[in-house]
Scaffold this active site. Structure first.
Site, PDB file in Angstrom:
ATOM      1  N   ARG A 289       0.872  -1.178   0.000  1.00  0.00           N
ATOM      2  CA  ARG A 289       0.000   0.000   0.000  1.00  0.00           C
ATOM      3  C   ARG A 289       0.902   1.219   0.000  1.00  0.00           C
ATOM      4  O   ARG A 289       1.738   1.374   0.884  1.00  0.00           O
ATOM      5  CB  ARG A 289      -0.878  -0.028   1.255  1.00  0.00           C
ATOM      6  CG  ARG A 289      -1.743   1.205   1.468  1.00  0.00           C
ATOM      7  CD  ARG A 289      -2.845   1.239   0.418  1.00  0.00           C
ATOM      8  NE  ARG A 289      -3.957   2.094   0.798  1.00  0.00           N
ATOM      9  CZ  ARG A 289      -3.973   3.404   0.658  1.00  0.00           C
ATOM     10  NH1 ARG A 289      -2.929   4.053   0.205  1.00  0.00           N
ATOM     11  NH2 ARG A 289      -5.045   4.091   0.990  1.00  0.00           N
TER      12      ARG A 289
ATOM     13  N   GLU B  63     -10.296   3.308  -6.007  1.00  0.00           N
ATOM     14  CA  GLU B  63     -10.174   1.858  -6.196  1.00  0.00           C
ATOM     15  C   GLU B  63     -10.282   1.542  -7.687  1.00  0.00           C
ATOM     16  O   GLU B  63     -10.878   2.309  -8.450  1.00  0.00           O
ATOM     17  CB  GLU B  63     -11.277   1.120  -5.423  1.00  0.00           C
ATOM     18  CG  GLU B  63     -11.247   1.371  -3.928  1.00  0.00           C
ATOM     19  CD  GLU B  63      -9.938   0.973  -3.281  1.00  0.00           C
ATOM     20  OE1 GLU B  63      -9.404  -0.106  -3.599  1.00  0.00           O
ATOM     21  OE2 GLU B  63      -9.425   1.747  -2.459  1.00  0.00           O
TER      22      GLU B  63
ATOM     23  N   ARG C 113      -1.220  -5.577   4.254  1.00  0.00           N
ATOM     24  CA  ARG C 113      -0.338  -5.037   3.209  1.00  0.00           C
ATOM     25  C   ARG C 113       0.794  -4.241   3.843  1.00  0.00           C
ATOM     26  O   ARG C 113       0.584  -3.546   4.845  1.00  0.00           O
ATOM     27  CB  ARG C 113      -1.106  -4.120   2.257  1.00  0.00           C
ATOM     28  CG  ARG C 113      -2.216  -4.797   1.502  1.00  0.00           C
ATOM     29  CD  ARG C 113      -3.015  -3.820   0.689  1.00  0.00           C
ATOM     30  NE  ARG C 113      -3.686  -2.849   1.560  1.00  0.00           N
ATOM     31  CZ  ARG C 113      -4.562  -1.942   1.140  1.00  0.00           C
ATOM     32  NH1 ARG C 113      -4.874  -1.860  -0.141  1.00  0.00           N
ATOM     33  NH2 ARG C 113      -5.119  -1.101   1.982  1.00  0.00           N
TER      34      ARG C 113
END
Length: 131
Positions: free
Chosen positions: A41, A49, A93
């Site tokens: 990330r 998104e 992440r």
């Protein structure tokens, strides 16, 4: 002493998993990529998104998420990426600052208007957003 040694051994995989990573990325969306199976990330930014749509000033809907994903792909092109991070988000992440050559990828995404400075977690890209 044995407990300390065992504790250090148990922590080793966590620190290795959170180490910096370099490689050829796969672009997931405008603020997420993957290198060698590690989801990353991008630190300090928030982009739409991949399947998100936005509405322009005239009320027309457009695929802003797909466009932001493509913008990240254009920044990276065929270059390897180096990411530096030591934290994980709630999805597991790696949260990392990423570079292609000398270029800060997050700064480019914000400067080009494809991402916002994610003030909730960082003020690192507020100046780029103001530009």
């Amino acid at each position: 002493m044995l407990r300390l040694a065992l504790a250090l051994i148990l922590l080793l995989p966590i620190s290795v998993a959170m180490a910096d990573i370099t490689g050829k990325p796969r672009i997931i969306d405008g603020d997420t990529l993957e290198i060698a199976g590690e989801r990353i990330r991008l630190h300090g930014i928030d982009a739409p998104e991949a399947r998100q749509t936005c509405t322009d000033q005239s009320g027309k809907e457009w695929n802003c998420g797909q466009e932001a994903t493509w913008a990240l792909a254009r920044i990276i092109e065929t270059h390897w990426v180096r990411c530096e991070g030591n934290e994980r988000d709630k999805y597991g992440r790696l949260i990392a600052k990423c570079f292609t050559g000398p270029y800060d990828i997050e700064a480019k995404m914000v400067r080009q208007g494809w991402a916002l400075a994610y003030r909730k977690y960082s003020t690192a890209y507020v100046a780029e957003e103001a530009d």
